[in-house]
Design a protein around this motif. Structure first.
Motif, PDB file in Angstrom:
ATOM      1  N   THR A 226      55.615  53.274  38.451  1.00  0.00           N
ATOM      2  CA  THR A 226      54.591  52.241  38.597  1.00  0.00           C
ATOM      3  C   THR A 226      53.215  52.830  38.879  1.00  0.00           C
ATOM      4  O   THR A 226      52.217  52.414  38.277  1.00  0.00           O
ATOM      5  N   GLU A 230      49.998  52.413  36.470  1.00  0.00           N
ATOM      6  CA  GLU A 230      48.768  51.777  36.952  1.00  0.00           C
ATOM      7  C   GLU A 230      47.565  52.700  36.743  1.00  0.00           C
ATOM      8  O   GLU A 230      46.516  52.264  36.237  1.00  0.00           O
ATOM      9  N   ARG A 243      44.606  46.061  40.075  1.00  0.00           N
ATOM     10  CA  ARG A 243      45.931  46.645  40.230  1.00  0.00           C
ATOM     11  C   ARG A 243      46.850  46.192  39.102  1.00  0.00           C
ATOM     12  O   ARG A 243      46.638  45.155  38.462  1.00  0.00           O
ATOM     13  N   SER A 245      49.748  44.908  39.306  1.00  0.00           N
ATOM     14  CA  SER A 245      50.342  43.591  39.586  1.00  0.00           C
ATOM     15  C   SER A 245      49.431  42.455  39.141  1.00  0.00           C
ATOM     16  O   SER A 245      49.899  41.426  38.620  1.00  0.00           O
ATOM     17  N   GLU A 246      48.110  42.634  39.306  1.00  0.00           N
ATOM     18  CA  GLU A 246      47.161  41.626  38.844  1.00  0.00           C
ATOM     19  C   GLU A 246      47.129  41.551  37.326  1.00  0.00           C
ATOM     20  O   GLU A 246      47.040  40.458  36.745  1.00  0.00           O
ATOM     21  N   GLU A 248      49.566  42.144  35.345  1.00  0.00           N
ATOM     22  CA  GLU A 248      50.797  41.501  34.870  1.00  0.00           C
ATOM     23  C   GLU A 248      50.806  39.996  35.115  1.00  0.00           C
ATOM     24  O   GLU A 248      51.637  39.290  34.539  1.00  0.00           O
ATOM     25  N   ASP A 249      49.876  39.528  35.934  1.00  0.00           N
ATOM     26  CA  ASP A 249      49.834  38.095  36.256  1.00  0.00           C
ATOM     27  C   ASP A 249      48.700  37.352  35.554  1.00  0.00           C
ATOM     28  O   ASP A 249      48.548  36.144  35.754  1.00  0.00           O
ATOM     29  N   ARG A 261      56.985  46.370  28.854  1.00  0.00           N
ATOM     30  CA  ARG A 261      57.903  46.721  29.955  1.00  0.00           C
ATOM     31  C   ARG A 261      59.322  46.347  29.562  1.00  0.00           C
ATOM     32  O   ARG A 261      59.644  45.172  29.366  1.00  0.00           O
TER      33      ARG A 261
END
Length: 279
Positions: A226, A230, A243, A245-246, A248-249, A261
Motif C-alpha cells: 500500500t 500510494e 492519500r 484511501s481518498e 479510492e473513494d 486492484r
C-alpha cells in the motif's frame, strides 16, 4: 516556471527522495520494458560504425535518476557491445537529478556535460548528438511549449543520428490517471499531461518522420504494498496532498483504481509509444 514544472522539480530533490524511491519500486520496470522493446545494441553499434574512431555523443533529455542507461546495460546487451565510451550529456532542470544520473551511469556511458535547463530552453551545440532520447521525460512540458521543445529535440540530433522518445499514450496509465486525478482533486485550471499522440503530431507538423512502436505492459505491486502504491501514484501526478484511501473513494479515480486492484495485487496498465525520429 509552470506550476507543474515547479512541483516536478520539488519532487526531484533531496527532500523528495523518499517519494522518489517509492515511485521507483514500481516505475523502474518501465525502463526494463523499454530496453527490451527494440534492438538497442544494433542502434548503438550502427551509430559507432558511422562515427568511426571517435566516441558516440548522447543527449539524455530530462535524465531523472539515470534509470534508463542502467536498464540498457542490464537488459539490452550494451555492457557487452563493442563500443567506445559513450560521451553522455545530461539535461534536466533539476541539479539533483543530474547528480543522481551522473552517479548511476554504467559503462559504456560516461558523463561529459551537464545542462541544468528544460528542453525548450536548451541550445543544442553545433554538430548535435548521434543519439538523443527522452524516456518518460516530457510530462512536465506545457502544451503551449511543446512545439518549441520538439524543435530543440530535432535540432539536437546530428545528421544521420537518431532521436527516441518514450511516452505514455492517451489510454496509458500515466496520462489517464493524471487526467482523472485532476478531475477529482484539481488544482483548478491545471492542464493534463500531453499524450504521446500529441507529441507525434507536433513532430510531424515540423516535417519529421515518426516511427511508432507501441509497448504494452502492467506496472505491478503486491496486494500488501500500500505505501509503495500510494507513493507511486502521488509521484505520477507530482502531488502528495491526497492519500490512496481518498483516491479510492473519489470519482473518477475510484472506478479506475478498483479495476487496477486485484486479489493478486495491483496492476496499472501501461500503453507506451516508443517513437523514433531520424536526423
Amino acid at each position: 516556471m509552470s506550476d507543474l514544472l515547479a512541483r516536478s522539480s520539488a519532487h526531484w530533490s533531496e527532500a523528495g527522495r523518499a517519494g522518489m524511491e517509492a515511485f521507483y519500486r514500481l516505475a523502474t520496470d518501465d525502463y526494463r520494458h523499454l530496453a527490451e522493446a527494440r534492438n538497442w545494441r544494433a542502434l548503438f553499434e550502427g551509430a559507432q560504425a558511422r562515427a568511426g574512431a571517435r566516441p558516440l555523443r548522447l543527449l539524455d533529455v530530462a535524465c531523472g535518476s539515470g534509470k534508463f542507461p542502467v536498464a540498457l546495460a542490464r537488459h539490452a546487451g550494451l555492457a557487452e557491445a563493442d563500443l567506445r565510451p559513450v560521451e553522455t550529456s545530461l539535461l534536466d532542470p533539476s541539479a539533483f537529478s543530474i547528480a543522481e544520473a551522473r552517479a548511476a551511469l554504467p559503462a559504456p556511458f560516461r558523463a561529459v556535460a551537464e545542462h541544468e535547463t528544460t528542453l525548450q530552453d536548451f541550445a543544442p551545440p553545433p554538430g548535435g548528438y548521434d543519439i538523443v532520447w527522452a524516456t518518460h521525460a516530457l510530462y512536465a512540458i506545457p502544451e503551449a511549449e511543446l512545439a518549441a521543445a520538439m524543435a530543440r529535440f530535432r535540432a539536437a540530433i546530428a545528421p544521420g543520428g537518431t532521436g527516441v522518445i518514450a511516452h505514455s499514450a492517451a489510454a496509458g496509465h500515466y496520462i489517464d490517471f493524471h487526467r482523472r486525478f485532476l478531475a477529482a482533486f484539481g488544482p483548478a485550471g491545471a492542464a493534463p499531461y500531453v499524450p504521446a499522440e500529441t507529441i507525434a503530431e507536433a513532430l510531424r507538423a515540423q516535417g519529421a518522420e515518426v516511427d511508432v512502436r507501441e509497448v504494452l505492459y502492467d506496472s505491478a505491486a503486491g496486494p500488501g504494498d500500500t505505501a509503495a502504491v500510494e507513493g507511486y501514484l502521488q509521484r505520477c501526478v507530482f502531488d502528495t496532498r491526497v492519500r490512496l484511501s481518498e483516491m479510492e473513494d473519489t470519482a473518477p479515480l475510484a472506478d479506475y483504481l478498483a479495476a487496477c486492484r486485484r486479489p493478486e495485487g495491483w496492476r496499472f496498465p501501461q500503453r507506451v509509444w516508443l517513437m523514433t525520429v531520424s536526423g
